[in-house]
Design a protein around this motif. Structure first.
Motif, PDB file in Angstrom:
ATOM      1  N   THR A 107       0.829  -1.205   0.000  1.00 37.45           N
ATOM      2  CA  THR A 107       0.000   0.000   0.000  1.00 37.45           C
ATOM      3  C   THR A 107       0.870   1.264   0.000  1.00 37.45           C
ATOM      4  O   THR A 107       0.731   2.134   0.864  1.00 37.45           O
ATOM      5  CB  THR A 107      -0.945   0.015   1.212  1.00 37.45           C
ATOM      6  OG1 THR A 107      -0.157  -0.100   2.414  1.00 37.45           O
ATOM      7  CG2 THR A 107      -1.947  -1.126   1.147  1.00 37.45           C
ATOM      8  N   LEU A 108       1.733   1.389  -0.982  1.00 36.59           N
ATOM      9  CA  LEU A 108       2.571   2.571  -1.099  1.00 36.59           C
ATOM     10  C   LEU A 108       1.723   3.792  -1.476  1.00 36.59           C
ATOM     11  O   LEU A 108       0.628   3.651  -2.028  1.00 36.59           O
ATOM     12  CB  LEU A 108       3.634   2.357  -2.177  1.00 36.59           C
ATOM     13  CG  LEU A 108       4.564   1.150  -2.036  1.00 36.59           C
ATOM     14  CD1 LEU A 108       5.625   1.191  -3.126  1.00 36.59           C
ATOM     15  CD2 LEU A 108       5.205   1.088  -0.663  1.00 36.59           C
ATOM     16  N   PRO A 109       2.201   4.987  -1.205  1.00 35.74           N
ATOM     17  CA  PRO A 109       1.504   6.173  -1.704  1.00 35.74           C
ATOM     18  C   PRO A 109       1.317   6.099  -3.218  1.00 35.74           C
ATOM     19  O   PRO A 109       2.106   5.472  -3.938  1.00 35.74           O
ATOM     20  CB  PRO A 109       2.451   7.317  -1.306  1.00 35.74           C
ATOM     21  CG  PRO A 109       3.158   6.802  -0.088  1.00 35.74           C
ATOM     22  CD  PRO A 109       3.354   5.325  -0.354  1.00 35.74           C
ATOM     23  N   GLN A 110       0.283   6.749  -3.693  1.00 36.53           N
ATOM     24  CA  GLN A 110      -0.143   6.608  -5.079  1.00 36.53           C
ATOM     25  C   GLN A 110       0.965   6.893  -6.090  1.00 36.53           C
ATOM     26  O   GLN A 110       1.040   6.240  -7.140  1.00 36.53           O
ATOM     27  CB  GLN A 110      -1.331   7.545  -5.352  1.00 36.53           C
ATOM     28  CG  GLN A 110      -2.109   7.249  -6.620  1.00 36.53           C
ATOM     29  CD  GLN A 110      -2.886   5.946  -6.564  1.00 36.53           C
ATOM     30  OE1 GLN A 110      -3.228   5.474  -5.495  1.00 36.53           O
ATOM     31  NE2 GLN A 110      -3.175   5.355  -7.718  1.00 36.53           N
ATOM     32  N   TYR A 112       3.929   6.020  -6.149  1.00 33.10           N
ATOM     33  CA  TYR A 112       4.809   4.864  -6.341  1.00 33.10           C
ATOM     34  C   TYR A 112       4.127   3.727  -7.094  1.00 33.10           C
ATOM     35  O   TYR A 112       4.762   2.707  -7.380  1.00 33.10           O
ATOM     36  CB  TYR A 112       5.310   4.341  -5.001  1.00 33.10           C
ATOM     37  CG  TYR A 112       6.212   5.296  -4.269  1.00 33.10           C
ATOM     38  CD1 TYR A 112       7.594   5.299  -4.484  1.00 33.10           C
ATOM     39  CD2 TYR A 112       5.696   6.214  -3.358  1.00 33.10           C
ATOM     40  CE1 TYR A 112       8.427   6.179  -3.807  1.00 33.10           C
ATOM     41  CE2 TYR A 112       6.514   7.100  -2.678  1.00 33.10           C
ATOM     42  CZ  TYR A 112       7.876   7.080  -2.910  1.00 33.10           C
ATOM     43  OH  TYR A 112       8.697   7.954  -2.245  1.00 33.10           O
ATOM     44  N   TYR A 119       7.495   1.161  -8.932  1.00 31.31           N
ATOM     45  CA  TYR A 119       7.106   0.331  -7.784  1.00 31.31           C
ATOM     46  C   TYR A 119       8.269  -0.557  -7.343  1.00 31.31           C
ATOM     47  O   TYR A 119       8.560  -0.677  -6.145  1.00 31.31           O
ATOM     48  CB  TYR A 119       5.890  -0.512  -8.155  1.00 31.31           C
ATOM     49  CG  TYR A 119       5.438  -1.446  -7.066  1.00 31.31           C
ATOM     50  CD1 TYR A 119       4.649  -0.986  -6.011  1.00 31.31           C
ATOM     51  CD2 TYR A 119       5.801  -2.797  -7.084  1.00 31.31           C
ATOM     52  CE1 TYR A 119       4.235  -1.851  -5.008  1.00 31.31           C
ATOM     53  CE2 TYR A 119       5.390  -3.655  -6.089  1.00 31.31           C
ATOM     54  CZ  TYR A 119       4.607  -3.182  -5.055  1.00 31.31           C
ATOM     55  OH  TYR A 119       4.210  -4.035  -4.051  1.00 31.31           O
ATOM     56  N   GLU A 147       2.490   4.685   5.156  1.00 27.99           N
ATOM     57  CA  GLU A 147       2.001   6.015   4.782  1.00 27.99           C
ATOM     58  C   GLU A 147       0.766   5.886   3.888  1.00 27.99           C
ATOM     59  O   GLU A 147      -0.260   6.540   4.117  1.00 27.99           O
ATOM     60  CB  GLU A 147       3.092   6.791   4.043  1.00 27.99           C
ATOM     61  CG  GLU A 147       4.276   7.203   4.895  1.00 27.99           C
ATOM     62  CD  GLU A 147       5.293   7.990   4.090  1.00 27.99           C
ATOM     63  OE1 GLU A 147       4.908   8.601   3.068  1.00 27.99           O
ATOM     64  OE2 GLU A 147       6.479   8.009   4.487  1.00 27.99           O
ATOM     65  N   GLY A 148       0.865   5.063   2.851  1.00 31.25           N
ATOM     66  CA  GLY A 148      -0.274   4.864   1.964  1.00 31.25           C
ATOM     67  C   GLY A 148      -1.432   4.170   2.653  1.00 31.25           C
ATOM     68  O   GLY A 148      -2.607   4.473   2.388  1.00 31.25           O
ATOM     69  N   TYR A 149      -1.109   3.236   3.538  1.00 35.17           N
ATOM     70  CA  TYR A 149      -2.136   2.497   4.270  1.00 35.17           C
ATOM     71  C   TYR A 149      -2.985   3.428   5.121  1.00 35.17           C
ATOM     72  O   TYR A 149      -4.219   3.311   5.152  1.00 35.17           O
ATOM     73  CB  TYR A 149      -1.450   1.450   5.133  1.00 35.17           C
ATOM     74  CG  TYR A 149      -2.327   0.720   6.124  1.00 35.17           C
ATOM     75  CD1 TYR A 149      -3.261  -0.213   5.710  1.00 35.17           C
ATOM     76  CD2 TYR A 149      -2.191   0.964   7.498  1.00 35.17           C
ATOM     77  CE1 TYR A 149      -4.041  -0.905   6.620  1.00 35.17           C
ATOM     78  CE2 TYR A 149      -2.962   0.277   8.410  1.00 35.17           C
ATOM     79  CZ  TYR A 149      -3.884  -0.654   7.970  1.00 35.17           C
ATOM     80  OH  TYR A 149      -4.658  -1.323   8.882  1.00 35.17           O
ATOM     81  N   VAL A 151      -3.592   6.547   4.643  1.00 38.06           N
ATOM     82  CA  VAL A 151      -4.468   7.329   3.761  1.00 38.06           C
ATOM     83  C   VAL A 151      -5.698   6.512   3.382  1.00 38.06           C
ATOM     84  O   VAL A 151      -6.837   7.011   3.424  1.00 38.06           O
ATOM     85  CB  VAL A 151      -3.697   7.776   2.502  1.00 38.06           C
ATOM     86  CG1 VAL A 151      -4.649   8.385   1.480  1.00 38.06           C
ATOM     87  CG2 VAL A 151      -2.601   8.769   2.873  1.00 38.06           C
ATOM     88  N   PHE A 164      -6.715   2.521  -5.385  1.00 40.23           N
ATOM     89  CA  PHE A 164      -5.641   1.570  -5.092  1.00 40.23           C
ATOM     90  C   PHE A 164      -5.864   0.258  -5.821  1.00 40.23           C
ATOM     91  O   PHE A 164      -4.929  -0.310  -6.399  1.00 40.23           O
ATOM     92  CB  PHE A 164      -5.533   1.334  -3.588  1.00 40.23           C
ATOM     93  CG  PHE A 164      -4.518   0.292  -3.217  1.00 40.23           C
ATOM     94  CD1 PHE A 164      -3.168   0.561  -3.325  1.00 40.23           C
ATOM     95  CD2 PHE A 164      -4.909  -0.973  -2.796  1.00 40.23           C
ATOM     96  CE1 PHE A 164      -2.207  -0.404  -3.012  1.00 40.23           C
ATOM     97  CE2 PHE A 164      -3.971  -1.940  -2.478  1.00 40.23           C
ATOM     98  CZ  PHE A 164      -2.614  -1.648  -2.584  1.00 40.23           C
TER      99      PHE A 164
END
Length: 236
Positions: A107-110, A112, A119, A147-149, A151, A164
């Motif tokens: 779940t990386l920030p968008q 990436y 990725y 971080e992405g998680y 969000v 996602f």
């Protein structure tokens, strides 16, 4: 068609997991949140205590984990393991271990998730690097995925999760042919072998019984840096 299936039953794979005890920004210790797109997975807790946090279109949940617990989840379940006290798990993976062989998107920030190369630069642990460097990369990608998680977990409405899902599906699409071959040689072949055995038994025939065999295996690798912790892995 072969009536004998080798490997673990049903094309399942197994690994032993010691969940990371690395603290994160929210104070919890544990692994990297991620999602599988084509595989179910099961946790058989063998020791310690912790939890698995999950996020799906139905919402956010926390499932406590302790010795004896079996927790299962289907494709599309974002999951994060939390280690509260020496959490150890035997992991059962569908499709001959495909979850640890590619079927996972962190779940990386968008930014990436735009293409496979971007990725990979953020997620691949160099196999030939010293252990200290592998750990540094594993921790860095865990923290980036968190971080992405956060969000996704804190978003209002389904749009962030849908975005996602869309990005994850695009990332894995180039690998589907490779995944399909693993499925054909594993789970599909295992199901076909059972079908052939049933056909023979229905006819009063049983040649596969004379081919009975016993197999055993030790871990092919120990302490591998996985998404959720250090892994003892088998070829199975």
């Amino acid at each position: 068609m072969s009536t004998t299936n080798t490997g673990l039953p049903g094309g399942v794979a197994v690994s032993h997991l010691s969940v990371y005890d690395w603290p994160s920004a929210d104070g919890a210790c544990g692994g990297t949140p991620h999602m599988h797109l084509a595989c179910s997975e099961a946790y058989v807790v063998t020791g310690g205590r912790g939890a698995v946090q999950t996020l799906t279109a139905s919402g956010y949940e926390v499932t406590p984990l302790q010795a004896g617990t079996v927790a299962c989840f289907t494709p599309g379940t974002i999951h994060r393991l939390v280690n509260e006290s020496d959490l150890r798990i035997t992991v059962l993976m569908q499709n001959s271990g495909l979850p640890e062989a590619g079927d996972a998107v962190l779940t990386l920030p968008q930014e990436y998730l735009t293409d496979p190369e971007t990725y990979a630069r953020a997620t691949v642990i160099p196999a030939d690097a010293p252990v200290e460097e592998q750990e540094r990369v594993a921790r860095a990608r865990r923290d980036l995925a968190l971080e992405g998680y956060r969000v996704l977990r804190d978003a209002d409405g389904p749009q962030a999760l849908a975005a996602f899902h869309r990005a994850a599906a695009a990332l894995v699409r180039p690998r589907i042919a490779e995944w399909r071959e693993r499925w054909r040689q594993g789970a599909e072949a295992a199901a076909a072998a059972t079908g052939a055995q049933l056909d023979l038994l229905e006819l009063g025939e049983y040649p596969h019984l004379a081919d009975a065999a016993v197999q055993s295996e030790r871990p092919a690798a120990r302490g591998k840096f996985g998404m959720c912790g250090r892994l003892d892995v088998y070829r199975n």
